[in-house]
Design a protein around this motif. Structure first.
Motif, mmCIF file in Angstrom:
data_model
loop_
_atom_site.group_PDB
_atom_site.id
_atom_site.type_symbol
_atom_site.label_atom_id
_atom_site.label_comp_id
_atom_site.label_asym_id
_atom_site.label_seq_id
_atom_site.Cartn_x
_atom_site.Cartn_y
_atom_site.Cartn_z
ATOM 1 N N TYR B 85 0.841 -1.194 0.000
ATOM 2 C CA TYR B 85 0.000 0.000 0.000
ATOM 3 C C TYR B 85 0.877 1.245 0.000
ATOM 4 C CZ TYR B 85 -3.969 -2.939 1.348
ATOM 5 O OH TYR B 85 -4.965 -3.876 1.380
ATOM 6 N N ARG B 86 0.365 2.316 -0.608
ATOM 7 C CA ARG B 86 1.051 3.598 -0.501
ATOM 8 C C ARG B 86 0.945 4.077 0.954
ATOM 9 N NH1 ARG B 86 1.852 8.337 -3.742
ATOM 10 N NH2 ARG B 86 2.310 6.894 -5.429
ATOM 11 N N VAL B 87 -0.261 3.954 1.495
ATOM 12 C CA VAL B 87 -0.507 4.343 2.890
ATOM 13 C C VAL B 87 -1.114 3.148 3.606
ATOM 14 C CG1 VAL B 87 -1.651 6.022 4.395
ATOM 15 C CG2 VAL B 87 -1.135 6.642 2.034
ATOM 16 N N GLN B 88 -0.574 2.766 4.740
ATOM 17 C CA GLN B 88 -1.224 1.730 5.536
ATOM 18 C C GLN B 88 -1.096 2.084 7.008
ATOM 19 O OE1 GLN B 88 0.100 -2.364 5.122
ATOM 20 N NE2 GLN B 88 -1.882 -3.133 5.794
ATOM 21 N N ARG B 89 -2.237 2.170 7.681
ATOM 22 C CA ARG B 89 -2.246 2.508 9.103
ATOM 23 C C ARG B 89 -2.583 1.277 9.916
ATOM 24 N NH1 ARG B 89 -5.240 8.275 9.258
ATOM 25 N NH2 ARG B 89 -3.650 9.319 8.059
ATOM 26 N N MET B 90 -1.797 1.050 10.957
ATOM 27 C CA MET B 90 -2.038 -0.095 11.834
ATOM 28 C C MET B 90 -2.785 0.385 13.073
ATOM 29 S SD MET B 90 -0.820 -2.706 10.344
ATOM 30 C CE MET B 90 0.114 -2.907 8.836
ATOM 31 N N ALA B 91 -3.764 -0.394 13.491
ATOM 32 C CA ALA B 91 -4.590 0.014 14.621
ATOM 33 C C ALA B 91 -4.307 -0.823 15.861
ATOM 34 C CB ALA B 91 -6.063 -0.113 14.248
ATOM 35 N N GLU B 92 -4.042 -2.089 15.673
ATOM 36 C CA GLU B 92 -4.084 -3.019 16.796
ATOM 37 C C GLU B 92 -2.711 -3.611 17.119
ATOM 38 O OE1 GLU B 92 -6.696 -5.001 19.532
ATOM 39 O OE2 GLU B 92 -7.120 -3.424 18.086
ATOM 40 N N THR B 93 -1.863 -3.763 16.113
ATOM 41 C CA THR B 93 -0.630 -4.528 16.288
ATOM 42 C C THR B 93 0.380 -3.780 17.161
ATOM 43 O OG1 THR B 93 1.050 -5.770 15.091
ATOM 44 C CG2 THR B 93 0.454 -3.639 14.171
ATOM 45 N N THR B 94 1.425 -4.481 17.569
ATOM 46 C CA THR B 94 2.425 -3.900 18.466
ATOM 47 C C THR B 94 3.788 -3.898 17.783
ATOM 48 O OG1 THR B 94 2.901 -6.055 19.400
ATOM 49 C CG2 THR B 94 1.226 -4.754 20.513
ATOM 50 N N LEU B 95 4.711 -3.134 18.355
ATOM 51 C CA LEU B 95 6.081 -3.096 17.832
ATOM 52 C C LEU B 95 6.681 -4.508 17.863
ATOM 53 C CD1 LEU B 95 8.629 -1.347 17.031
ATOM 54 C CD2 LEU B 95 9.250 -1.525 19.441
ATOM 55 N N ALA B 96 6.429 -5.220 18.973
ATOM 56 C CA ALA B 96 6.988 -6.567 19.120
ATOM 57 C C ALA B 96 6.473 -7.489 18.013
ATOM 58 C CB ALA B 96 6.622 -7.136 20.485
ATOM 59 N N ALA B 97 5.173 -7.386 17.705
ATOM 60 C CA ALA B 97 4.581 -8.254 16.686
ATOM 61 C C ALA B 97 5.135 -7.927 15.304
ATOM 62 C CB ALA B 97 3.062 -8.109 16.695
ATOM 63 N N ARG B 98 5.408 -6.637 15.062
ATOM 64 C CA ARG B 98 5.899 -6.212 13.751
ATOM 65 C C ARG B 98 7.364 -6.566 13.556
ATOM 66 N NH1 ARG B 98 3.112 -5.147 9.672
ATOM 67 N NH2 ARG B 98 4.009 -3.176 9.023
ATOM 68 N N THR B 99 8.085 -6.853 14.639
ATOM 69 C CA THR B 99 9.530 -7.057 14.522
ATOM 70 C C THR B 99 9.948 -8.469 14.906
ATOM 71 O OG1 THR B 99 9.775 -6.128 16.732
ATOM 72 C CG2 THR B 99 10.144 -4.620 14.903
ATOM 73 N N MET B 100 9.053 -9.437 14.733
ATOM 74 C CA MET B 100 9.384 -10.811 15.136
ATOM 75 C C MET B 100 10.575 -11.363 14.344
ATOM 76 S SD MET B 100 7.651 -11.720 17.688
ATOM 77 C CE MET B 100 7.423 -13.471 17.965
ATOM 78 N N LEU B 101 10.646 -11.041 13.065
ATOM 79 C CA LEU B 101 11.747 -11.565 12.246
ATOM 80 C C LEU B 101 13.091 -10.943 12.660
ATOM 81 C CD1 LEU B 101 12.329 -13.561 9.966
ATOM 82 C CD2 LEU B 101 11.979 -11.697 8.346
ATOM 83 N N PRO B 102 13.216 -9.604 12.698
ATOM 84 C CA PRO B 102 14.497 -9.044 13.152
ATOM 85 C C PRO B 102 14.854 -9.432 14.583
ATOM 86 C CG PRO B 102 12.945 -7.287 12.542
ATOM 87 C CD PRO B 102 12.320 -8.574 12.150
#
Lengths: 247, 217
Positions: B85-102
């Motif tokens: 997406y050009r713009v995508q807003r997250m409402a529910e997720t957390t930093l931890a959930a977004r960075t599981m791979l790194p």
């Protein structure tokens, strides 16, 4: 009020798309979002230009046809509504809105904001039904359903299959949709006979369609116009793992 | 294998490793009991080689399953949305959930260094080859001498921060994936996972910090 729209325009799946900017002036804040697009399209047609193609049908939030990302949120910023039930009063005068189609490999773009959601239909065909003999309607009270089960089944059955869960998911996963469809039948006595093959076949079809995998961000629940709860994803996982063990 | 099958394997192997992280901390905290307690515990662990090696093989298998399934799932997830997406807003997720791979990769890198340091004693041989008066490997001296070096202590804290971040999402997510949750317990699991990951972080980093501050050693 005045709004600037940056809309994704794409003639077909084969051609590359791009954003086009349109100005909407002197519009009533009481318009719904789809009515805003109607007004913009009228203007485009008067100038001999192609109108913006978008899906719509009932316009009262129950059919699941309308589908678009508005400023990065599926169905826009209001919780628990589809784009057709989103009103312009929720936006600021002079705001710029970015409007994109659902983006997922399993939902190829047909034109502009319209995507092909037949992947959902194929998942339903794989098992989202109960097989019954047709004929006269059975006596309603002959199969008792406990009230809490009936309520929970209805909560899951509220899914209108719009695809916002896939659109909002960082992984483009269809788990909330499949979970809702599996759970509403799993909660009812009529759904028990085909419960195991249903969950196995629907998940198999979901995987085949190329959706991503749920990693429990729960963006789907926030985006869902029917507020379907992610507890149904746990129910789907339970049912699937149980069915696998007994296969 | 199906998406849910892979995720269940990732969740189950992850929980095995969480179990190890808890047990490992319990052993490590013996450092507060002084050299005799820690060295005796280390000696006991090595006392029954078949048991030690079966535990190591089991953990290694869990690591292998966890990495294999998560890499596969991550690749599939990338493929599922070829155009972003050009713009995508997250409402529910957390930093931890977004960075599981790194965070997972950081944990892996740290674990390799950690094994080279404390298990194979190859990373800092000068700090880790002492024996105590009873002729046992002096684990206590190794730990104290190592953490008196600020860079080693710092790397440890960073490694533990990655573990904490990974488990912050991982524990609650595993419970959901294995179907253990419902509307009531979903939040409970998420909260318990966050609390446990934070408690583990505090427990682990207390050791290098108290050694650096001179409270232990």
């Amino acid at each position: 009020m005045r709004l600037t729209l940056r809309v994704w325009r794409q003639k077909s799946a084969k051609e590359p798309g791009r954003f086009e900017t349109y100005e909407a002036k002197d519009i009533s804040p009481d318009l719904s979002f789809l009515e805003l697009l109607d007004v913009v399209n009228d203007g485009l047609q008067q100038r001999g230009l192609d109108p913006i193609a978008f899906d719509h049908d009932c316009r009262e939030g129950i059919c699941g046809s309308c589908a678009m990302m508005i400023n990065g949120e599926a169905h826009g910023p209001q919780p628990a509504v589809a784009a057709c039930q989103l009103y312009l009063r929720h936006f600021k005068d002079g705001e710029t809105l970015t409007i994109e189609p659902w983006r997922a490999r399993a939902f190829p773009i047909i034109r502009d904001l319209i995507v092909d959601r037949s992947a959902f239909d194929r998942i339903i065909q794989a098992g989202g039904y109960v097989s019954v003999d047709t004929g006269s309607a059975p006596e309603a009270n002959s199969v008792p359903v406990p009230k809490p089960d009936a309520e929970e089944a209805m909560d899951a059955a509220a899914c209108i299959g719009c695809g916002a869960c896939v659109a909002a998911c960082p992984n483009a996963s269809a788990m909330l949709f499949v979970a809702a469809k599996v759970s509403h039948l799993a909660k009812l006595p009529q759904g028990q006979a085909e419960r195991k093959p249903r969950v196995l076949n629907m998940v198999e079809q979901m995987d085949r369609e190329g959706f991503g995998n749920c990693t429990n961000h729960y963006e789907c629940m926030a985006a869902c116009p029917k507020s379907i709860h992610v507890k149904f994803i746990a129910q789907l996982n339970r049912d699937y793992l149980k069915a696998c063990r007994r296969r | 294998m199906s998406s849910i099958g892979k995720k269940a394997l990732m969740a189950a192997s992850g929980l095995v490793l969480v179990g190890f992280v808890i047990a490992h901390l319990a052993g490590n905290l013996l450092v507060y009991g002084g050299p005799s307690a820690l060295n005796a515990y280390a000696e006991k662990l090595r006392h029954v080689p078949p048991l030690l090696w079966s535990a190591r093989v089991f953990l290694l298998a869990a690591v292998a399953v966890h990495i294999a399934t998560s890499v596969q799932l991550a690749i599939e997830n990338r493929r599922a949305r070829p155009q972003r997406y050009r713009v995508q807003r997250m409402a529910e997720t957390t930093l931890a959930a977004r960075t599981m791979l790194p965070s997972g990769l950081l944990v892996l890198a740290y674990v390799i260094y950690h094994l080279l340091h404390f298990t194979f004693r190859a990373a800092h041989p000068e700090l880790s080859r002492a024996t105590d008066a009873l002729g046992r490997h002096d684990v206590y001296a190794m730990v104290v001498l190592s953490f008196q070096q600020p860079p080693i202590a710092f790397a440890y804290v960073v490694g533990m921060a990655a573990v904490c971040l990974h488990l912050n999402h991982g524990i609650g997510s595993a419970a959901q994936t294995l179907g253990w949750t419902d509307e009531r317990t979903l939040r409970w699991w998420a909260r318990a996972g966050r609390l446990l990951s934070f408690a583990l972080f505090i427990g682990y980093i207390s050791i290098p910090l108290s050694i650096l501050l001179g409270l232990v050693g």
